[in-house]
Design a protein around this motif. Structure first.
Motif, short mmCIF file in Angstrom:
data_model
loop_
_atom_site.label_atom_id
_atom_site.label_comp_id
_atom_site.label_asym_id
_atom_site.label_seq_id
_atom_site.Cartn_x
_atom_site.Cartn_y
_atom_site.Cartn_z
N LEU A 3 -13.07 0.27 -2.85
CA LEU A 3 -12.07 -0.81 -2.79
C LEU A 3 -11.98 -1.38 -1.38
CD1 LEU A 3 -9.25 0.75 -4.99
CD2 LEU A 3 -10.76 -1.16 -5.58
N TYR A 4 -12.07 -0.51 -0.38
CA TYR A 4 -12.05 -0.97 1.02
C TYR A 4 -13.24 -1.88 1.30
CZ TYR A 4 -12.81 -0.67 6.07
OH TYR A 4 -13.06 -0.97 7.38
N ASP A 5 -14.43 -1.45 0.88
CA ASP A 5 -15.63 -2.27 1.10
C ASP A 5 -15.53 -3.60 0.36
OD1 ASP A 5 -16.78 -0.34 2.71
OD2 ASP A 5 -17.84 0.64 1.06
N GLN A 6 -15.02 -3.55 -0.87
CA GLN A 6 -14.86 -4.79 -1.65
C GLN A 6 -13.88 -5.74 -0.97
OE1 GLN A 6 -13.74 -3.63 -5.65
NE2 GLN A 6 -15.45 -2.18 -5.78
N PHE A 273 6.10 -5.17 -0.62
CA PHE A 273 4.93 -6.05 -0.54
C PHE A 273 3.93 -5.74 -1.64
CE2 PHE A 273 6.37 -6.30 3.92
CZ PHE A 273 6.34 -7.68 4.10
N ASP A 274 3.25 -6.79 -2.07
CA ASP A 274 2.13 -6.66 -3.00
C ASP A 274 0.85 -6.66 -2.18
OD1 ASP A 274 0.16 -6.80 -4.90
OD2 ASP A 274 1.02 -8.49 -6.00
N TYR A 275 0.36 -5.47 -1.85
CA TYR A 275 -0.82 -5.34 -0.99
C TYR A 275 -2.11 -5.73 -1.71
CZ TYR A 275 2.62 -2.60 1.59
OH TYR A 275 3.75 -2.18 2.24
N GLY A 276 -2.03 -6.03 -3.00
CA GLY A 276 -3.21 -6.47 -3.73
C GLY A 276 -3.49 -7.95 -3.59
N THR A 330 -0.77 6.75 -7.10
CA THR A 330 -1.22 6.30 -5.78
C THR A 330 -1.43 4.80 -5.79
OG1 THR A 330 -2.33 8.42 -5.46
CG2 THR A 330 -2.93 6.64 -3.97
N ASP A 331 -0.83 4.11 -4.84
CA ASP A 331 -1.01 2.66 -4.71
C ASP A 331 -2.29 2.41 -3.92
OD1 ASP A 331 -0.92 -0.06 -4.18
OD2 ASP A 331 1.23 -0.09 -3.83
N VAL A 332 -3.39 2.22 -4.62
CA VAL A 332 -4.68 2.10 -3.95
C VAL A 332 -4.77 0.81 -3.14
CG1 VAL A 332 -5.93 3.58 -5.56
CG2 VAL A 332 -5.69 1.13 -6.06
N TYR A 337 -4.96 -1.49 2.39
CA TYR A 337 -4.32 -2.21 3.49
C TYR A 337 -4.24 -1.36 4.75
CZ TYR A 337 -0.93 -3.89 6.71
OH TYR A 337 -0.33 -4.25 7.89
N LEU A 338 -3.83 -0.10 4.62
CA LEU A 338 -3.70 0.77 5.79
C LEU A 338 -5.05 0.99 6.45
CD1 LEU A 338 -1.09 3.31 4.40
CD2 LEU A 338 -0.72 1.60 6.19
N GLN A 339 -6.11 1.10 5.66
CA GLN A 339 -7.45 1.23 6.24
C GLN A 339 -7.82 -0.04 7.01
OE1 GLN A 339 -9.45 2.21 2.47
NE2 GLN A 339 -10.10 4.14 3.41
N LEU A 340 -7.57 -1.19 6.41
CA LEU A 340 -7.87 -2.47 7.08
C LEU A 340 -7.05 -2.60 8.36
CD1 LEU A 340 -7.92 -4.83 3.96
CD2 LEU A 340 -9.91 -4.21 5.35
N ALA A 341 -5.79 -2.24 8.29
CA ALA A 341 -4.91 -2.36 9.46
C ALA A 341 -5.41 -1.50 10.62
CB ALA A 341 -3.48 -1.96 9.08
#
Length: 639
Positions: A3-6, A273-276, A330-332, A337-341
């Motif tokens: 999901l992070y890569d996508q 927030f809607d992190y999607g 788990t809110d994937v 978002y946390l990884q991107l941040a």
């Protein structure tokens, strides 16, 4: 990780970095342009928008905005918009008109008479000139974090200022030995009593304490002192207010937040927030870049990470199995978002520092994204203060469990760095108690003067120091303290509210209690300063702790870190002779004692106990300690 890569492939154009993507503040909001000003907003549900303000006499038809693609709106205002002008944007949506604060407003003020909020055109003729080009925080420097609330950092019954903090508090922090400050309640919030945790305007530094330039000077001055500055970042939720917040900006509840009940935090009464949504990611990531580049923050403490990671927000859940970390709860999208941040932050500044406030213990929180983690540098050791408060609440001194203490202070996720602490601002709030209050209670009001005699206060002073020493040395690879707790500040935190007649009496810090020389608060401050000065620069953090002696009956806990030995006697009434095998041969000399008279002790160690110990025939060490006393020994020739 998929999901992070996508997400990165979806968000970033060819050759674009996360920093390039996080450029919202450079496009939206107010910007000088040739012959005037350009103003842009994102409001996909709006059918019309008009800029209003004192620059045009609040004329609601004078400055209509033009609709662009993808929900963007734009306006060119010819001529000058004077510095300090008050503005709002009138949004037309769902068949009605309403006024809103611009999303990217970098200054918001409240009218003292009406209580209404307005955005401000903040464009001083002279931009702040920074002097911190040479400031570099070494990544290997363990953070000693001083939690700060600017408004509370005053002895006066009122709200402190950026300027006062710079002048009065920064030198104190430097003198005490802390190398990092965490600034709380900086992002603009309408309700002062929320402690800054109900943010309304994400790009505006709170006007309650002064101007943006005064905040920049504070940070610049801290850098000149070698102090790292972290922002307490609130991206876990937002205030539900509409007139002064981002909620329902374009007339919909789902512009930034989840629709329906999913968008409401059941315990906090705030919006989630809607992190999607890609535009939400753009807004939040742009917010991070803004604070780093505009204000030179060196990193962030992310608040409410547990609430972000799980759809149930951690409410009523005991994280007692791994199934609860990786499940349908788990809110994937939040994980992504946390990884991107974290990737963005370290892309902007590789030496930046990020800290996660997560009580769930999510595995991988403080591991690099490349290894499948969330990317934080540190996580808070949130179980440690819970352990101490529970111990003080439920157990008599003779019941304290040395094995449990060792376990709680040393057990953590492999290869993940922690910020250790025994109490923070959470324990200082009304409804809870600080460690000193659990120990001394009302005796603090009557017997904290040095001329007074009280066995309750003697116990409180002794254990306050010991709890800090073992937490400092064992609970993490860094350390945290909330301002005033280091000297046992006697009052809880209670912000002005209707229930206390809007009083500021308990929303301040009284350093004079520790400075006047007549009260025992000064003894605690002296110990805290000595502890940091003796141990922080001597490679204590990051070294494995080796247990040397644990004796439950005699309440002895002895351990080694690097070239230091820590010998603790928690017994409430009996002196003890600690004898144990040395982890390394050598001569050990006392460098710190909680019983030192400078720290409110009785200097009993200066009597028959030796000041230097050398390994004996069987490579053993003996050290005699009075009750409720701890010492630190350093190996000769070691650091």
């Amino acid at each position: 990780m998929d999901l992070y890569d996508q997400a990165k492939k979806r968000l970033l154009q060819k050759g674009q970095s996360l920093r390039d993507f996080a450029s919202g503040s450079l496009y939206y909001g107010f910007h000088r342009a040739k012959g005037g000003w350009t103003y842009r907003e994102w409001a996909p549900n709006a059918t019309a928008m008009h800029l209003i303000g004192d620059f045009n006499g609040w004329d609601r038809s004078a400055h209509p905005m033009t609709q662009l693609e993808d929900g963007d709106w734009e306006l060119f205002v010819p001529g000058e918009m004077p510095h300090g002008s008050l503005v709002k944007v009138q949004v037309t949506a769902n068949g009605r008109d309403f006024d809103r604060i611009p999303l990217y407003a970098n200054r918001v003020v409240q009218d003292p008479t009406t209580g209404a909020f307005d955005a401000v055109i903040w464009a001083p003729k002279r931009a702040y000139r920074w002097h911190d080009k040479e400031f570099l925080r070494k990544k290997t420097t363990p953070p000693l974090v001083y939690e700060c609330h600017i408004g509370m950092a005053t002895e006066e019954e009122g709200i402190g200022s950026y300027a006062q903090f710079t002048k009065n508090i920064l030198p104190r922090i430097q003198k005490e030995g802390y190398n990092t400050i965490q600034l709380m309640a900086i992002m603009e919030h309408p309700y002062y009593g929320s402690f800054g945790y109900q943010v309304s305007n994400f790009f505006a530094a709170s006007s309650k304490y002064g101007t943006p330039e005064e905040l920049k000077k504070l940070i610049d001055t801290a850098h000149s002192m070698g102090i790292t500055v972290l922002l307490d970042l609130i991206h876990s939720h937002a205030v539900r207010n509409t007139s002064e917040g981002i909620n329902c900006f374009d007339g919909t509840e789902y512009q930034f937040f989840h629709a329906g009940a999913k968008g409401d935090h059941p315990a906090w009464g705030t919006k989630l927030f809607d992190y999607g949504k890609d535009r939400v990611l753009h807004f939040l990531l742009s917010n991070i870049r803004y604070w780093m580049e505009e204000y030179h923050f060196d990193g962030f403490r992310f608040d409410g990470v547990t609430s972000m990671l799980y759809h149930h927000h951690g409410l009523g859940v005991a994280f007692d199995s791994y199934d609860k970390y990786f499940s349908m709860d788990t809110d994937v999208d939040a994980v992504t978002y946390l990884q991107l941040a974290n990737q963005l932050i370290h892309e902007i500044d590789p030496a930046a520092l990020t800290v996660a406030e997560d009580m769930s213990g999510m595995p991988g929180t403080a591991l690099p994204v490349r290894d499948g983690g969330l990317g934080f540098d540190y996580r808070l050791s949130m179980g440690v203060p819970d352990f101490w408060i529970n111990t003080l609440k439920t157990q008599r001194d003779e019941q304290w469990d040395m094995g449990r203490m060792w376990y709680e202070l040393t057990t953590r996720r492999p290869k993940e760095k922690n910020i250790g602490y025994c109490e923070s601002h959470d324990q200082a709030l009304v409804g809870d108690k600080t460690i000193i209050f659990w120990l001394a209670d009302q005796e603090m009001y009557w017997h904290m003067d040095k001329a007074s005699q009280s066995i309750v206060i003697d116990r409180a002073i002794a254990l306050h120091k010991m709890i800090r020493l073992v937490s400092f040395s064992l609970a993490g690879e860094g350390y945290l303290n909330f301002m005033g707790n280091e000297f046992g500040h006697p009052e809880w935190i209670d912000f002005p509210r209707e229930g206390n007649n809007w009083s500021y009496k308990y929303a301040r810090r009284q350093w004079s209690l520790a400075d006047n020389g007549l009260l025992r608060y000064g003894d605690l401050l002296a110990f805290d300063t000595a502890m940091l000065g003796t141990l922080s620069g001597n490679r204590i953090f990051g070294r494995p702790a080796q247990l040397c002696l644990l004796d439950q009956d005699r309440k002895l806990l002895c351990y080694q870190k690097g070239n230091y030995l820590f010998i603790c006697n928690f017994h409430p009434t009996q002196g003890q002779n600690a004898q144990f095998d040395l982890p390394a041969a050598g001569t050990y000399t006392q460098v710190l004692s909680t019983d030192d008279v400078r720290f409110g002790g009785f200097d009993e160690l200066c009597g028959p106990a030796p000041q230097t110990a050398t390994q004996g025939e069987n490579n053993t060490l003996q050290w005699v300690l009075p009750p409720r006393t701890a010492v630190v020994l350093r190996k000769k020739g070691g650091r």
